[in-house]
Motif scaffolding. Structure first.
Motif, PDB file in Angstrom:
ATOM      1  N   TYR A  43      45.454  38.212  33.024  1.00 58.23           N
ATOM      2  CA  TYR A  43      44.528  37.277  33.680  1.00 58.23           C
ATOM      3  C   TYR A  43      44.520  37.515  35.186  1.00 58.23           C
ATOM      4  CZ  TYR A  43      44.436  34.465  29.406  1.00 58.23           C
ATOM      5  OH  TYR A  43      44.277  34.031  28.113  1.00 58.23           O
ATOM      6  N   SER A  45      43.223  36.029  38.754  1.00 56.43           N
ATOM      7  CA  SER A  45      42.771  34.794  39.391  1.00 56.43           C
ATOM      8  C   SER A  45      41.766  35.160  40.477  1.00 56.43           C
ATOM      9  CB  SER A  45      43.988  34.105  40.013  1.00 56.43           C
ATOM     10  OG  SER A  45      43.598  32.972  40.726  1.00 56.43           O
ATOM     11  N   SER A 120      48.073  31.710  31.051  1.00 52.58           N
ATOM     12  CA  SER A 120      47.040  31.637  32.098  1.00 52.58           C
ATOM     13  C   SER A 120      47.353  30.524  33.104  1.00 52.58           C
ATOM     14  CB  SER A 120      45.670  31.392  31.475  1.00 52.58           C
ATOM     15  OG  SER A 120      45.682  30.161  30.761  1.00 52.58           O
ATOM     16  N   GLU A 305      39.739  25.611  32.292  1.00 55.64           N
ATOM     17  CA  GLU A 305      39.582  26.979  32.775  1.00 55.64           C
ATOM     18  C   GLU A 305      38.169  27.459  32.488  1.00 55.64           C
ATOM     19  OE1 GLU A 305      42.679  28.697  30.383  1.00 55.64           O
ATOM     20  OE2 GLU A 305      44.228  28.359  31.905  1.00 55.64           O
ATOM     21  N   THR A 306      37.653  28.253  33.396  1.00 53.01           N
ATOM     22  CA  THR A 306      36.401  28.966  33.156  1.00 53.01           C
ATOM     23  C   THR A 306      36.781  30.437  33.131  1.00 53.01           C
ATOM     24  OG1 THR A 306      35.107  27.279  34.315  1.00 53.01           O
ATOM     25  CG2 THR A 306      34.097  29.457  34.074  1.00 53.01           C
ATOM     26  N   ILE A 307      36.606  31.066  31.986  1.00 52.59           N
ATOM     27  CA  ILE A 307      37.138  32.423  31.818  1.00 52.59           C
ATOM     28  C   ILE A 307      36.014  33.433  31.632  1.00 52.59           C
ATOM     29  CG2 ILE A 307      38.690  33.897  30.471  1.00 52.59           C
ATOM     30  CD1 ILE A 307      40.296  31.455  29.744  1.00 52.59           C
ATOM     31  N   GLU A 308      36.008  34.433  32.489  1.00 56.08           N
ATOM     32  CA  GLU A 308      35.113  35.588  32.374  1.00 56.08           C
ATOM     33  C   GLU A 308      35.934  36.697  31.721  1.00 56.08           C
ATOM     34  OE1 GLU A 308      31.947  37.436  32.403  1.00 56.08           O
ATOM     35  OE2 GLU A 308      31.653  36.196  34.194  1.00 56.08           O
ATOM     36  N   ALA A 309      35.285  37.597  31.003  1.00 54.12           N
ATOM     37  CA  ALA A 309      36.027  38.679  30.344  1.00 54.12           C
ATOM     38  C   ALA A 309      35.664  40.028  30.955  1.00 54.12           C
ATOM     39  CB  ALA A 309      35.721  38.699  28.849  1.00 54.12           C
ATOM     40  N   ASN A 326      31.897  27.439  38.443  1.00 59.21           N
ATOM     41  CA  ASN A 326      33.040  27.195  37.565  1.00 59.21           C
ATOM     42  C   ASN A 326      33.379  25.716  37.490  1.00 59.21           C
ATOM     43  OD1 ASN A 326      33.734  27.555  40.410  1.00 59.21           O
ATOM     44  ND2 ASN A 326      35.818  27.072  39.771  1.00 59.21           N
ATOM     45  N   GLN A 330      38.865  29.312  37.726  1.00 59.66           N
ATOM     46  CA  GLN A 330      38.110  30.513  37.351  1.00 59.66           C
ATOM     47  C   GLN A 330      39.085  31.669  37.136  1.00 59.66           C
ATOM     48  OE1 GLN A 330      34.434  31.153  37.110  1.00 59.66           O
ATOM     49  NE2 GLN A 330      35.439  32.824  35.994  1.00 59.66           N
ATOM     50  N   LEU A 331      39.056  32.220  35.930  1.00 58.91           N
ATOM     51  CA  LEU A 331      39.923  33.350  35.581  1.00 58.91           C
ATOM     52  C   LEU A 331      39.080  34.515  35.099  1.00 58.91           C
ATOM     53  CD1 LEU A 331      42.511  31.370  33.437  1.00 58.91           C
ATOM     54  CD2 LEU A 331      42.941  32.347  35.704  1.00 58.91           C
ATOM     55  N   LYS A 333      39.771  37.464  32.289  1.00 57.52           N
ATOM     56  CA  LYS A 333      40.712  37.996  31.302  1.00 57.52           C
ATOM     57  C   LYS A 333      40.412  39.484  31.135  1.00 57.52           C
ATOM     58  CE  LYS A 333      42.676  37.158  26.769  1.00 57.52           C
ATOM     59  NZ  LYS A 333      42.618  36.426  25.503  1.00 57.52           N
TER      60      LYS A 333
END
Lengths: 337, 337
Positions: A43, A45, A120, A305-309, A326, A330-331, A333
């Motif tokens: 993850y 940040s 995370s 969490e708001t997760i982008e890949a 977000n 905001q993460l 992954k």
């Protein structure tokens, strides 16, 4: 041979960064030397302070150089180690930057127990944003039961904890955020007493007066600008202002002008405004982490969490976060756990 | 029958007050009722805060109403008394206002020992300005030996003490004032390490950088505006700012605009800006007065007065003080001692 995808700083942004200010490069995976280990990052940040590092201005930290990997905290797994304190399989949090693999000598790195909380959280509620909220609110504002606390950037990684901690301390908590969904989230999910959308509010002073009938005793500022002007106007005597961020000012192409009222208001209100960086509380991180973890396990503190890949999407996630898209942390992954 | 000359507020000023905003009126000398006494005023104090009282805006105190006597501290002699604690001949300091004779019930009045120091000091170094300097510097800035202290309005009633106390605490002290005579006074009479005339200096940042080679740790602000912007830019990490006045802003017809940099600078410098009113230290006045008196008697602290004569000239003295024409404490002597 395996390659290491990295995001480097390609150009210094003017205003809001754009994706072309970053470059995706591939380099050989770094092999750890003596007393070093190698981390596969899981993850990344992305945080507002990184905007400052993109400028060619020394602030409290050195700027990122053109062509260098973007700096930032991250969580990952040790995949190879020549270091006595870190072994293969350890989950670690540290300043690994925007890349898939990082070499480390252990400086600034801590081991994470993955059985205690999702990993995370080591860059969220049980990491820098959580500690920032904890110390920045409690040590600078000293919120007291019955007082009114206003938080700007209230739905962000830090603000969402600030408001919840304020509630735990018995305050009336009023949040300011930039979408109606966030307002709903703050009031209905996090238990804020009230919140408003500054993008659809014309008169901040009138709205704050309505939502803070007893005035404002504590203000945790992530945003600055006109929102902060309005809060200052409604401060009570001996109010305490914690300056955590000024995100409204970070992407301006020329410095904004505003009314010169803030210091006069501090004077007539006998109030205090204080800036801080979480590092100043480094010798008390254990205290903060223990308390935040306890509140989570007691169900008293929620995190979102708001997760982008995908590492290639880190710039987009960062830009999106700067625009306030977000909710919570905001993460990005970039590998499976 | 004897009359009481008074200066009343005739009109609310826009910008710098003018003499026509005041009116000299004559009323009968007030006779003291039960548990009251009557004071013949000798020294009127004129102070920057009075400008705020002339506006129809409630701040920390009520505004003066049109037609009312201007408020203010003064020193005088009890000439008639029906009060057990005050007798004829007592020298007293209190909120007697701009008038020759005042009736009082003793509230906010203290007796002055005229053998200890000239009685005018009761509204100067051994009164509100001295206490303001003492607590505003020591309690808000905590100046440490070897640190750099900058004082704006340095040659005024408060600033001149702030700088001297800073020297007593082992600081490098740099003053900012508005005439070359004041600069000479600060450096050659009061022992400031350096000072500059902001009216003849183009680049405040460059000048401050030259005079504060180790940056700025403490700032005692009487002035605000562009001078304060420059000081903030040169603050060291963990700097402490005491906001005592913002005189550059008091006479503006429309609120001034300035760069929105102050809070961002507090943040990156982990610095603190705090406003205060001397009244918040009321339960420690004795401590402050004792220390200031001791420093005076030890020859460690100098005080300077600019004295205008005649109650009819109080408005002129006040306006002159707002324009920075005084050095040290501006007084109006309206009767013989």
């Amino acid at each position: 041979m395996a390659t290491n995808k990295q995001i480097t700083l390609a150009a210094r942004p003017t205003g809001l960064p754009k994706e072309a200010d970053f470059q995706l490069v591939e380099t050989p995976v770094p092999l750890p030397g003596d007393h070093e280990f190698m981390v596969r990052v899981i993850y990344l940040s992305v945080d507002p302070y990184m905007r400052g590092r993109m400028n060619d201005v020394k602030s409290y930290a050195e700027p990122v150089k053109l062509g260098e990997v973007m700096v930032g905290g991250a969580v990952g797994k040790v995949v190879q180690s020549n270091h006595a304190d870190f072994k293969e399989g350890d989950i670690v949090e540290g300043p690994f930057g925007w890349q898939q693999y990082a070499r480390s000598d252990g400086k600034g790195v801590r081991k994470i127990d993955p059985t205690l909380a999702p990993i995370s959280t080591a860059v969220g509620v049980l990491g820098m944003p959580g500690l920032t909220a904890y110390f920045g609110l409690l040590d600078l504002c000293h919120p007291q039961p019955g007082e009114t606390l206003v938080v700007s950037g209230a739905a962000g990684a830090v603000g969402s904890f600030v408001g919840q901690i304020g509630k735990l301390k018995g305050c009336r908590v009023v949040g300011i955020a930039g979408t109606d969904d966030k307002i709903d989230f703050l009031v209905n999910q996090l238990g804020f007493d009230a919140a408003f959308n500054y993008k659809t509010t014309d008169n901040y002073v009138a709205k704050l007066k309505e939502l803070c009938p007893n005035g404002i005793d504590c203000y945790f500022d992530n945003v600055g600008g006109a929102i902060t002007d309005a809060v200052f106007i409604l401060m009570n005597q001996r109010a305490r202002i914690s300056i955590c961020g000024q995100i409204s000012q970070y992407n301006l192409e020329t410095p904004a002008m505003g009314p010169r009222i803030l210091l006069s208001l501090l004077l007539v209100k006998q109030a205090k405004a204080e800036g801080f960086l979480v590092f100043q509380f480094a010798d008390r991180y254990e205290e903060g982490l223990r308390q935040m973890a306890a509140w989570i396990h007691q169900g008293k503190l929620k995190y979102t969490e708001t997760i982008e890949a995908g590492i290639e999407n880190a710039p987009r996630a960062f830009i999106s976060m700067l625009q306030g898209k977000n909710t919570g942390k905001q993460l990005v992954k970039i590998a499976d756990e």
